[in-house]
Design a protein around this motif. Structure first.
Motif, PDB file in Angstrom:
ATOM      1  N   ALA A  47       0.835  -1.211   0.000  1.00  0.00           N
ATOM      2  CA  ALA A  47       0.000   0.000   0.000  1.00  0.00           C
ATOM      3  C   ALA A  47       0.863   1.252   0.000  1.00  0.00           C
ATOM      4  O   ALA A  47       0.566   2.215  -0.708  1.00  0.00           O
ATOM      5  N   ARG A  48       1.938   1.232   0.783  1.00  0.00           N
ATOM      6  CA  ARG A  48       2.849   2.377   0.821  1.00  0.00           C
ATOM      7  C   ARG A  48       3.503   2.598  -0.541  1.00  0.00           C
ATOM      8  O   ARG A  48       3.594   3.717  -1.026  1.00  0.00           O
ATOM      9  N   ASP A  49       3.936   1.505  -1.185  1.00  0.00           N
ATOM     10  CA  ASP A  49       4.557   1.606  -2.503  1.00  0.00           C
ATOM     11  C   ASP A  49       3.560   2.113  -3.540  1.00  0.00           C
ATOM     12  O   ASP A  49       3.928   2.900  -4.415  1.00  0.00           O
ATOM     13  N   ASP A  50       2.307   1.671  -3.436  1.00  0.00           N
ATOM     14  CA  ASP A  50       1.273   2.135  -4.361  1.00  0.00           C
ATOM     15  C   ASP A  50       1.027   3.630  -4.186  1.00  0.00           C
ATOM     16  O   ASP A  50       0.857   4.358  -5.174  1.00  0.00           O
ATOM     17  N   ARG A  51       1.013   4.100  -2.935  1.00  0.00           N
ATOM     18  CA  ARG A  51       0.831   5.542  -2.680  1.00  0.00           C
ATOM     19  C   ARG A  51       2.008   6.336  -3.232  1.00  0.00           C
ATOM     20  O   ARG A  51       1.823   7.404  -3.817  1.00  0.00           O
ATOM     21  N   SER A  52       3.212   5.810  -3.073  1.00  0.00           N
ATOM     22  CA  SER A  52       4.405   6.494  -3.597  1.00  0.00           C
ATOM     23  C   SER A  52       4.369   6.560  -5.114  1.00  0.00           C
ATOM     24  O   SER A  52       4.704   7.584  -5.713  1.00  0.00           O
ATOM     25  N   ALA A  53       3.957   5.476  -5.752  1.00  0.00           N
ATOM     26  CA  ALA A  53       3.871   5.443  -7.207  1.00  0.00           C
ATOM     27  C   ALA A  53       2.805   6.422  -7.705  1.00  0.00           C
ATOM     28  O   ALA A  53       3.003   7.108  -8.710  1.00  0.00           O
ATOM     29  N   ALA A  69       1.790   9.145  -6.152  1.00  0.00           N
ATOM     30  CA  ALA A  69       2.293  10.496  -5.930  1.00  0.00           C
ATOM     31  C   ALA A  69       3.309  10.869  -7.001  1.00  0.00           C
ATOM     32  O   ALA A  69       3.316  12.001  -7.505  1.00  0.00           O
ATOM     33  N   ALA A  70       4.145   9.920  -7.388  1.00  0.00           N
ATOM     34  CA  ALA A  70       5.136  10.184  -8.441  1.00  0.00           C
ATOM     35  C   ALA A  70       4.447  10.434  -9.770  1.00  0.00           C
ATOM     36  O   ALA A  70       4.870  11.289 -10.558  1.00  0.00           O
ATOM     37  N   GLU A 108       1.459  11.723 -10.182  1.00  0.00           N
ATOM     38  CA  GLU A 108       0.814  13.041 -10.130  1.00  0.00           C
ATOM     39  C   GLU A 108       1.833  14.152 -10.320  1.00  0.00           C
ATOM     40  O   GLU A 108       1.527  15.163 -10.933  1.00  0.00           O
ATOM     41  N   GLU A 109       3.041  13.959  -9.806  1.00  0.00           N
ATOM     42  CA  GLU A 109       4.084  14.971  -9.956  1.00  0.00           C
ATOM     43  C   GLU A 109       4.513  15.104 -11.410  1.00  0.00           C
ATOM     44  O   GLU A 109       4.844  16.194 -11.861  1.00  0.00           O
ATOM     45  N   GLN A 110       4.521  13.996 -12.145  1.00  0.00           N
ATOM     46  CA  GLN A 110       4.934  14.021 -13.537  1.00  0.00           C
ATOM     47  C   GLN A 110       3.853  14.616 -14.428  1.00  0.00           C
ATOM     48  O   GLN A 110       4.144  15.106 -15.514  1.00  0.00           O
ATOM     49  N   ALA A 111       2.615  14.560 -13.989  1.00  0.00           N
ATOM     50  CA  ALA A 111       1.501  15.025 -14.827  1.00  0.00           C
ATOM     51  C   ALA A 111       1.341  16.513 -14.800  1.00  0.00           C
ATOM     52  O   ALA A 111       1.917  17.325 -14.294  1.00  0.00           O
TER      53      ALA A 111
END
Length: 116
Positions: A102-108, A110-111, A113-116
């Protein structure tokens, strides 16, 4: 308190914890077949090594506090501890893996969204 009562309390706590952790790990909880195979292996090893240790005099049990049922020389109460471990530890492992996933999914996310 008898050994059976002590083992029962320990097993009840481990079972409740295992169920709670397995629910937290849904849908990637522990595999029932793997847990069953683990229980069988641990019971076999407990019967073998407890019998050897009791036969050599490393420890003994007061017969007044035992149920009286033995597998080899090992009292049946001794089997509660490997059973508890086989129920609790895979559920803990699955819950920790689910938490990390779940933590890895949240990090992915967030990453992304930052690229978009």
């Amino acid at each position: 308190m008898t050994y059976l009562q002590l083992a029962g309390v320990f097993l009840a706590i481990a079972t409740a914890g295992g169920i709670a952790l397995a629910l937290l790990a849904r849908p990637h909880g522990p595999r029932v077949a793997a847990v069953a195979i683990t229980i069988a292996a641990l019971f076999l090893l407990t019967a073998l090594f407890d019998t050897i240790m009791i036969a050599t005099g490393l420890f003994h049990y007061s017969p007044d506090h035992l149920l009286g049922v033995h597998i080899g020389l090992a009292p049946v109460e001794d089997f509660a501890y490997p059973l508890a471990g086989a129920l609790l530890l895979p559920a803990l492992w699955a819950a920790l893996r689910a938490r990390r996933r779940a933590r890895d999914d949240r990090s992915a996310a967030a990453a992304s969204e930052e690229q978009a």
